[in-house]
Motif scaffolding. Structure first.
Motif, short mmCIF file in Angstrom:
data_model
loop_
_atom_site.label_atom_id
_atom_site.label_comp_id
_atom_site.label_asym_id
_atom_site.label_seq_id
_atom_site.Cartn_x
_atom_site.Cartn_y
_atom_site.Cartn_z
N ASP A 1 9.85 13.43 -1.90
CA ASP A 1 9.35 12.15 -1.63
C ASP A 1 10.41 11.79 -0.29
OD1 ASP A 1 8.91 9.52 -0.92
OD2 ASP A 1 9.84 8.65 -2.64
N PRO A 2 9.95 11.70 1.07
CA PRO A 2 8.77 11.42 1.41
C PRO A 2 7.89 12.68 1.88
CG PRO A 2 10.19 10.90 3.02
CD PRO A 2 10.99 11.62 2.18
N ALA B 1 3.96 12.97 1.65
CA ALA B 1 3.20 12.17 2.29
C ALA B 1 3.23 12.07 3.96
CB ALA B 1 3.82 10.50 1.90
N GLU B 2 4.43 12.70 4.26
CA GLU B 2 4.50 13.11 5.84
C GLU B 2 3.71 14.20 6.19
OE1 GLU B 2 6.40 11.55 8.32
OE2 GLU B 2 6.90 10.04 7.14
N HIS B 3 3.46 14.99 5.45
CA HIS B 3 2.74 16.30 5.60
C HIS B 3 1.64 16.14 5.45
CE1 HIS B 3 3.21 20.71 6.34
NE2 HIS B 3 2.52 21.08 5.48
N THR C 1 20.13 17.25 7.64
CA THR C 1 20.06 16.45 6.34
C THR C 1 19.01 15.49 6.33
OG1 THR C 1 22.32 17.16 5.66
CG2 THR C 1 21.42 15.59 4.29
N ARG C 2 19.22 14.49 7.57
CA ARG C 2 18.35 13.48 7.77
C ARG C 2 16.96 13.69 7.94
NH1 ARG C 2 17.67 9.25 5.86
NH2 ARG C 2 19.71 8.47 5.98
N HIS C 3 17.05 14.76 8.84
CA HIS C 3 15.53 15.36 9.09
C HIS C 3 14.68 15.66 7.72
CE1 HIS C 3 12.55 17.94 10.83
NE2 HIS C 3 12.63 18.93 10.27
N TYR C 4 15.51 16.70 6.88
CA TYR C 4 14.80 16.81 5.35
C TYR C 4 14.52 15.60 4.69
CZ TYR C 4 16.03 21.75 6.99
OH TYR C 4 16.33 22.88 7.82
N LEU C 5 15.55 14.64 4.69
CA LEU C 5 15.47 13.54 3.72
C LEU C 5 14.21 12.70 4.37
CD1 LEU C 5 18.77 12.56 2.94
CD2 LEU C 5 17.46 13.74 1.41
N ASP C 6 13.81 12.57 5.70
CA ASP C 6 12.94 12.19 6.05
C ASP C 6 11.57 12.75 5.99
OD1 ASP C 6 14.52 10.00 6.91
OD2 ASP C 6 14.57 10.60 9.12
N GLY C 7 11.42 13.90 5.53
CA GLY C 7 10.26 14.56 5.15
C GLY C 7 9.86 15.69 6.33
N GLY C 8 11.23 16.28 6.83
CA GLY C 8 10.75 17.32 7.62
C GLY C 8 10.77 18.69 6.57
#
Lengths: 377, 377
Positions: free
Chosen positions: A72-73, A76-78, B366-373
């Motif tokens: 999560d997320p 949903a993003e992918h 880290t932000r990129h992966y947490l945002d769904g990257g």
């Protein structure tokens, strides 16, 4: 053979400006009387492992599957709207099987090499004749799993030696996949064994369902799941803690062969999963300790083995037709792999060879340090 | 400035074929009104961090010290007959201090940058005037240690803020060291503080003595030892388990800044030490668990901090003359380091700035992966 690059250029690749460029990057090899030209890296929109057989038959590589570090997320993003199918991802050896047209199916490794042993195993274990008669342009994408394979050694209950699981069927020339439901029906109707389907859900509810699946798989020491859009084109993988630790132990057992990226990427997967699955931190310390044991214990064991002049490297078993088992050993040696044959026996019609792939870098560098060599930073 | 390369070429380097080649590789910077030209990598027999001040004064880099992974037989292999001195290796910031001739000593970082802050600290904390009056061509090699430094943050009992320990004295132009005993006498006679000398022994008995020293240092959370030939020219380092774990925790707290080699090399040191120190394997599991905790806990903590939009990166304190503390912050920013100033206060004549070196790669990835990257392998 000479027109492999032009075959690719003419039929497939709108971006290539020059067939000579493709030709330059194709690596040629002959196996089973077939001339193969394989692409060792993704290039011009063609996947790594794309191969042209006898200058005519194009066999596309299997695409690289992106990984979620948090569910999560990322799910949903992918994935766009619609549904997401969740299937088990098996820990084995990824092969593609095609029939160039003469009723003799051929099996290719991920990097595009025609593997005589896997070809023999596929012809023996899968009922491919009827399948390719009905679908001559298909590419059967399967995982070779079980404790007795020359490439991986993961145990699966019910698989004493080795077996195939068909996880995808694609058009061999375009790489286009069958939709998930049609692929599963078709494999079932031809009796081709498949990995488990956990279910299909809306993207929003997938993380919860995947988490349940992952927790069950983790307890059984299995690898993870692949999520797919219904048309099969969009994929995303996610793996268990047990798999991360097994991979670290595998790398730490032959530390100078696996490379540093291997180590870092597995620790990273663990950290993001621990963050997401263990919000209150209750299991974090236990997970960290398990990770540390996975890393250090096999590494020290390997140093002890080198100190005692024992062999180091992964042990495998190849079982099958004597001629093809011999061809496999030749095939591995042709890639520069040093093999220690530990046992070579006959069981009925089968030849069963237990061998070690010698970890030469680990052996030589560990020996160097144990003999008093310094590490210069 | 213009003749920095020729100065190096003329005076020092028998292998260089062309001063232009040296000139091309020198990186120029101006600090404290001095023109500096530094060599960012070892080249033509000159150490990394070799610097020429105002085109005239050559300051040799500090040589890289090889590391033993096992003490036996590495010590005996590395040192010829004679004796080996064992001194404590401190966990701090390695600087070289010289006086170009005008009574204003200058301090250079390992990579050859003139650091205004460290220069100010050296002039304040060390009695350098008398030393350089007696030994004008000397290069004082010192570690800046303590919880309040802009580079490292390791605690040492008795060091509340920061302090220097002089571990070597060399000829600044040739890099030739003073013999260990003369260096220790000279530093003592000028009141320059030094690291502890454990003793001097024959090579064969050094592993046992070093092991005792390492076990004591390990209990106190300190870094390790440097072994030296009596003439100071041959060196070998060896470090504690506590230090390896601290380094792993440090790397894991900002995982995308430190690089994969950092991680691998620390795990390797642990594995060889565990092999040598723990022959019966009694402590191996405990060591492995500690290692796992050092790796995973700080990594997960960092992910949590990024998720909560808190700052990530190492915190430091700079304390000293207001002007030089300001110059330090400018100096760090000039290298592209993003700083979060957390506190900026006056204590008497001193300015005390607490700041974070923002770990931008760790924060952003880290932000990129947490945002769904996704992570594409």
């Amino acid at each position: 053979m000479g027109n492999a690059a032009e075959t690719l250029y003419d039929r497939l690749d709108p971006d290539a400006t020059d067939p000579a460029d493709l030709a330059e990057h194709l690596e040629r090899h002959d196996r089973l009387g077939r001339g193969c030209a394989a692409l060792p890296d993704a290039r011009h929109g063609l996947e790594r492992g794309t191969v042209v057989v006898d200058g005519e038959t194009v066999v596309r590589g299997y695409p690289s599957v992106p990984r979620a570090l948090v569910l999560d997320p990322t799910v949903a993003e992918h994935f766009d709207a619609g549904r997401v199918a969740v299937e088990e991802k098996l820990n084995g050896f990824n092969v593609r099987i095609v029939d160039p047209g003469d009723g003799d199916p051929l099996a290719f490794t991920r990097s595009g090499y025609l593997c005589p042993y896997t070809t023999d195993r596929a012809r023996t274990l899968l009922d491919l004749g009827a399948f390719f008669a009905g679908h001559p342009d298909a590419m059967v994408c399967a995982e070779l799993i079980g404790p007795e394979t020359p490439y991986t050694t993961h145990d699966y209950e019910g698989v004493d030696s080795h077996a195939f699981r068909v996880f995808d069927v694609r058009d061999r020339a375009t790489g286009e996949p069958l939709p998930v439901d049609r692929r599963r029906e078709r494999c079932a109707s031809y009796g081709l064994p498949q990995p488990r389907l956990f279910g299909e859900w809306e993207p929003e509810s997938v993380p919860g369902h995947v988490r349940e699946a992952i927790e069950e798989l983790d307890e059984r020491g299995r690898e993870g799941v692949v999520m797919k859009s219904p048309d099969g084109t969009t994929m995303l993988k996610y793996t268990t803690e047990a798999h991360h630790h097994a991979e670290l132990a595998y790398a730490a057992g032959t530390p100078f062969e696996r490379g540093r990226d291997f180590l870092f990427s597995r620790v990273m997967r663990e950290a993001f999963q621990a963050y997401e699955f263990d919000e209150d931190g209750g299991r974090l310390r236990e997970r960290a300790r398990d990770l540390g044991e996975s890393l250090l214990l096999p590494f020290v064991e390997t140093i002890r083995e080198v100190a005692a002049d024992e062999g180091v490297g992964d042990e495998h078993v190849a079982r099958g037709d004597p001629e093809h088992v011999g061809a496999l050993l030749d095939h591995l040696r042709s890639f520069g792999v040093e093999l220690d044959v530990l046992a070579d026996e006959r069981e009925g019609d089968e030849r069963v060879v237990r061998f070690r792939k010698v970890a030469e870098s680990t052996r030589d560098r560990t020996r160097h340090y144990l003999d008093g060599g310094t590490y210069d930073e």
